[in-house]
Design a protein around this motif. Structure first.
Motif, mmCIF file in Angstrom:
data_model
loop_
_atom_site.group_PDB
_atom_site.id
_atom_site.type_symbol
_atom_site.label_atom_id
_atom_site.label_comp_id
_atom_site.label_asym_id
_atom_site.label_seq_id
_atom_site.Cartn_x
_atom_site.Cartn_y
_atom_site.Cartn_z
ATOM 1 N N ASP A 49 57.098 -14.612 61.761
ATOM 2 C CA ASP A 49 56.317 -15.851 61.699
ATOM 3 C C ASP A 49 55.829 -16.134 60.280
ATOM 4 O OD1 ASP A 49 56.615 -16.221 64.411
ATOM 5 O OD2 ASP A 49 54.696 -15.280 64.929
ATOM 6 N N ALA A 50 55.601 -15.081 59.503
ATOM 7 C CA ALA A 50 55.021 -15.243 58.165
ATOM 8 C C ALA A 50 56.069 -15.499 57.086
ATOM 9 C CB ALA A 50 54.211 -13.997 57.808
ATOM 10 N N LEU A 51 57.343 -15.195 57.337
ATOM 11 C CA LEU A 51 58.358 -15.246 56.280
ATOM 12 C C LEU A 51 58.460 -16.596 55.569
ATOM 13 C CD1 LEU A 51 61.362 -13.135 57.663
ATOM 14 C CD2 LEU A 51 59.650 -12.492 55.970
ATOM 15 N N PRO A 52 58.572 -17.711 56.272
ATOM 16 C CA PRO A 52 58.718 -18.992 55.551
ATOM 17 C C PRO A 52 57.565 -19.285 54.598
ATOM 18 C CG PRO A 52 59.315 -19.251 57.862
ATOM 19 C CD PRO A 52 58.693 -17.898 57.734
ATOM 20 N N GLU A 53 56.319 -19.005 55.043
ATOM 21 C CA GLU A 53 55.167 -19.281 54.190
ATOM 22 C C GLU A 53 55.109 -18.308 53.019
ATOM 23 O OE1 GLU A 53 51.693 -20.857 52.572
ATOM 24 O OE2 GLU A 53 53.234 -21.670 53.907
ATOM 25 N N LEU A 54 55.442 -17.042 53.269
ATOM 26 C CA LEU A 54 55.479 -16.074 52.177
ATOM 27 C C LEU A 54 56.477 -16.505 51.102
ATOM 28 C CD1 LEU A 54 55.443 -12.659 54.096
ATOM 29 C CD2 LEU A 54 53.611 -13.572 52.665
ATOM 30 N N SER A 55 57.648 -16.917 51.550
ATOM 31 C CA SER A 55 58.680 -17.342 50.621
ATOM 32 C C SER A 55 58.245 -18.580 49.838
ATOM 33 C CB SER A 55 59.979 -17.634 51.389
ATOM 34 O OG SER A 55 60.953 -18.165 50.544
ATOM 35 N N ARG A 56 57.588 -19.518 50.511
ATOM 36 C CA ARG A 56 57.123 -20.734 49.838
ATOM 37 C C ARG A 56 56.117 -20.387 48.746
ATOM 38 N NH1 ARG A 56 53.094 -23.784 49.292
ATOM 39 N NH2 ARG A 56 51.803 -22.492 50.657
ATOM 40 N N ARG A 57 55.198 -19.456 49.066
ATOM 41 C CA ARG A 57 54.204 -19.062 48.069
ATOM 42 C C ARG A 57 54.859 -18.315 46.901
ATOM 43 N NH1 ARG A 57 50.269 -17.378 52.557
ATOM 44 N NH2 ARG A 57 50.764 -15.216 51.983
ATOM 45 N N GLY A 58 56.008 -17.708 47.163
ATOM 46 C CA GLY A 58 56.723 -17.016 46.106
ATOM 47 C C GLY A 58 57.560 -17.936 45.238
ATOM 48 N N GLY A 59 57.664 -19.222 45.630
ATOM 49 C CA GLY A 59 58.375 -20.185 44.804
ATOM 50 C C GLY A 59 59.658 -20.726 45.385
ATOM 51 N N LYS A 60 59.945 -20.451 46.671
ATOM 52 C CA LYS A 60 61.176 -20.943 47.302
ATOM 53 C C LYS A 60 60.812 -21.994 48.342
ATOM 54 C CE LYS A 60 65.364 -19.217 49.622
ATOM 55 N NZ LYS A 60 66.293 -19.756 48.606
ATOM 56 N N LYS A 61 61.381 -23.176 48.219
ATOM 57 C CA LYS A 61 60.986 -24.293 49.089
ATOM 58 C C LYS A 61 61.520 -24.150 50.504
ATOM 59 C CE LYS A 61 60.750 -27.564 45.220
ATOM 60 N NZ LYS A 61 61.317 -28.788 44.616
ATOM 61 N N THR A 62 62.751 -23.669 50.652
ATOM 62 C CA THR A 62 63.337 -23.510 51.980
ATOM 63 C C THR A 62 63.735 -22.057 52.179
ATOM 64 O OG1 THR A 62 65.558 -24.065 51.159
ATOM 65 C CG2 THR A 62 64.204 -25.864 52.035
ATOM 66 N N TYR A 63 63.624 -21.570 53.425
ATOM 67 C CA TYR A 63 63.901 -20.178 53.712
ATOM 68 C C TYR A 63 64.772 -20.083 54.961
ATOM 69 C CZ TYR A 63 63.260 -15.228 54.639
ATOM 70 O OH TYR A 63 63.498 -13.896 54.870
ATOM 71 N N ARG A 64 65.796 -19.207 54.888
ATOM 72 C CA ARG A 64 66.725 -19.045 56.011
ATOM 73 C C ARG A 64 66.296 -17.855 56.872
ATOM 74 N NH1 ARG A 64 70.316 -20.150 51.804
ATOM 75 N NH2 ARG A 64 70.887 -17.943 51.593
ATOM 76 N N LEU A 65 65.692 -18.165 57.995
ATOM 77 C CA LEU A 65 65.287 -17.156 58.964
ATOM 78 C C LEU A 65 66.442 -16.912 59.930
ATOM 79 C CD1 LEU A 65 62.583 -15.636 59.634
ATOM 80 C CD2 LEU A 65 62.203 -17.392 61.371
ATOM 81 N N PHE A 66 66.753 -15.672 60.205
ATOM 82 C CA PHE A 66 67.837 -15.356 61.137
ATOM 83 C C PHE A 66 67.404 -15.769 62.541
ATOM 84 C CE2 PHE A 66 70.769 -12.428 63.414
ATOM 85 C CZ PHE A 66 71.951 -12.768 62.765
ATOM 86 N N SER A 67 68.190 -16.598 63.184
ATOM 87 C CA SER A 67 67.769 -17.210 64.437
ATOM 88 C C SER A 67 67.836 -16.233 65.609
ATOM 89 C CB SER A 67 68.638 -18.429 64.749
ATOM 90 O OG SER A 67 69.944 -18.029 65.137
#
Length: 397
Positions: A49-67
Motif C-alpha cells: 500500500d505504501a510503495l506508490p507514495e514512497l516512490s513519489r516522495r523519492g522523485g518518481k511520478k508513476t510506479y509499477r506495482l505488481f498486480s
C-alpha cells in the motif's frame, strides 16, 4: 517444554505468500529492499500500500506495482507444473542460503513431489562447477567425484550448463541433484539439457530459481544464479575454468559467503585450467579425490552455523511470522523534507558508507532507512558491498 519438543516450522498463509510475491516482483524491489520494507512496515500488505507514495516522495511520478492478477497467475502456473514458491524460513528453503547477503525472500522449487523438502532443506550440499567446453578428462573426473560424494550422502548442486555441470548432475542422479536456474523455473537452459532435466526430476531431483516464471535467462542473471549455487553449498568445487569464466564468479561468491573453495589442478598449458590453478595458488584446497573433499568439508558440517532458524527466528533482521500482518509503529511513516534533501544532497555517484552518511546528516537511523527506501524505489539509489550507497542521477520518472 520447548527445549525438549521441536517446534513445528512456520509457514506463510496463502494470502501472505501472494503479498510477498507481489512485493518482490514490484518495480525496484530486490531482496535487500524487500527486507527493509518488511522491517519498516511490518507486513508485505502494508508495504504494498505504501510503495506508490514512497516512490513519489523519492522523485518518481508513476510506479509499477505488481498486480494481484499477475501474482495469482504466476502461482497458478507454478502449481500446474509441479513447482512451489517457498519463503525464507519455511522447511524447504535451503538453510545455508538463508545466511548469505540479500537472500531471495521467495524461491521457486520444482520437483516430482511438489512438497519435497529433503534435497533443498539439507545442509549437506556441495557445488560442482566448471568449464562448458570441458575436456574428456575433466568430465570423467566430475562424474567420478559427483558419484562418490553422492555415495557419502552429499547432494550435488550445479547450473545445468554444458560440460562439467552436466557431468556432475548425471553422476548424482540416483541420490538426487539440484539445478539452479538463471531464468524462470520453467525455462530449461540450454535446451539440449531438457532430457537431463527430466531425468533429474524423475529421480527425485529438484530445480530452484528466484526469477519470474517464463523469463529467459540474460547475461546479468547468471551471476545471481551463481550466488544461489554457492550460497546453498558448504563448498564449491571447481573443475576446469578459464581465467575469466563464470565459474570464477561463483568462487568469488563462495569466498564472500564464507564457503569452502576447492579446485582440481589441471595442465599448465590448458587455458581451461588457468582459473582453477590460480585459485589453488590463492589458497583454495587442492582436490584429487573424494577423500580430499571429505577432509576439507566434514569439519564444517558440525560447525555452529545457526541453520535452524525459522521465519519466526530470523538470522538477518526479518520480522516474526506472527508480526507480518501487524503494521509496525517503530518507524516514522514520513520524513521531514529538510532531512530528505540533506540526504539527497549528501549522496553522489561516488559510493559512501551508510554509517558515514548517518553521521554526516545527523538524522535518525529510522529516518535514514525510510528516505533511502524512497530514493531506491524511485530508481535513484544503488547499493554496493559491503554497506555503501550511491546516487543514480539518470533515473526515469
Amino acid at each position: 517444554m520447548e527445549t525438549a519438543t521441536k517446534r513445528r516450522a512456520p509457514h506463510l498463509s496463502d494470502t501472505q505468500r501472494l503479498a510477498w510475491l507481489r512485493l518482490i516482483r514490484s518495480e525496484n524491489v530486490g531482496p535487500t529492499t524487500f527486507r527493509e520494507l518488511l522491517n519498516h512496515f511490518g507486513s508485505a500488505h502494508t508495504a504494498l500500500d505504501a510503495l506508490p507514495e514512497l516512490s513519489r516522495r523519492g522523485g518518481k511520478k508513476t510506479y509499477r506495482l505488481f498486480s494481484k492478477d499477475k501474482a495469482e497467475a504466476e502461482l497458478a502456473a507454478l502449481y500446474k507444473m509441479g513447482a512451489r514458491l517457498v519463503a525464507m524460513g519455511e522447511p524447504a528453503y535451503p538453510p545455508l542460503l538463508r545466511h548469505i547477503d540479500a537472500p531471495p525472500p521467495l524461491l521457486a522449487i520444482r520437483a516430482r513431489d511438489p512438497l519435497q523438502q529433503e534435497l533443498t532443506g539439507t545442509q549437506k550440499t556441495l557445488a560442482i562447477i566448471g568449464a562448458r567446453n570441458c575436456s574428456v578428462a575433466g568430465a570423467k573426473f566430475a562424474t567420478t567425484l559427483a558419484g562418490d560424494l553422492s555415495a557419502h550422502g552429499f547432494t550435488i548442486i550445479s547450473g545445468l550448463a554444458r560440460g562439467i555441470d552436466s557431468a556432475a548432475h548425471k553422476a548424482a542422479l540416483s541420490a538426487g541433484t539440484i539445478a539452479a536456474f538463471a531464468g524462470g523455473i520453467d525455462t530449461i537452459y540450454p535446451k539440449e539439457n531438457q532430457a537431463l532435466f527430466s531425468s533429474m526430476i524423475a529421480a527425485n531431483g529438484a530445480a530452484i530459481s528466484e526469477m519470474p516464471i517464463g523469463r529467459n535467462p540474460r547475461a546479468r542473471d547468471f551471476p545471481r544464479r551463481n550466488r544461489l549455487i554457492s550460497g546453498m553449498s558448504l563448498g564449491v568445487i571447481l573443475i576446469e575454468a578459464a581465467e575469466k569464466s563464470g565459474s570464477l564468479h561463483t568462487a568469488r561468491y563462495a569466498l564472500e559467503q564464507n564457503r569452502e573453495i576447492l579446485a582440481v589442478p589441471g595442465a599448465p598449458l590448458d587455458p581451461r585450467s588457468v582459473g582453477a590453478n590460480k585459485l589453488i595458488q590463492q589458497g583454495a584446497a587442492l582436490i584429487q579425490s573424494v577423500e580430499d573433499v571429505l577432509e576439507v568439508i566434514e569439519p564444517t558440517i558440525s560447525m555452529s552455523l545457526p541453520l535452524h532458524h525459522g521465519i519466526d527466528e530470523p538470522a538477518k533482521s526479518w520480522p516474526a511470522l506472527e508480526e507480518l500482518e501487524t503494521p509496525t509503529t517503530l518507524h516514522p511513516k514520513n520524513a521531514r523534507e529538510q532531512d530528505r534533501q540533506a540526504i539527497i544532497d549528501a549522496l553522489s555517484e561516488t559510493p559512501i558508507d551508510q554509517d558515514e552518511l548517518l553521521r554526516f546528516t545527523g538524522v535518525s537511523l529510522q529516518t535514514l532507512q525510510l528516505i533511502l527506501l524512497e530514493i531506491e524505489l524511485a530508481g535513484r539509489l544503488e547499493r554496493h558491498k559491503p554497506n555503501k550507497l550511491s546516487m543514480i542521477h539518470a533515473a526515469s520518472s
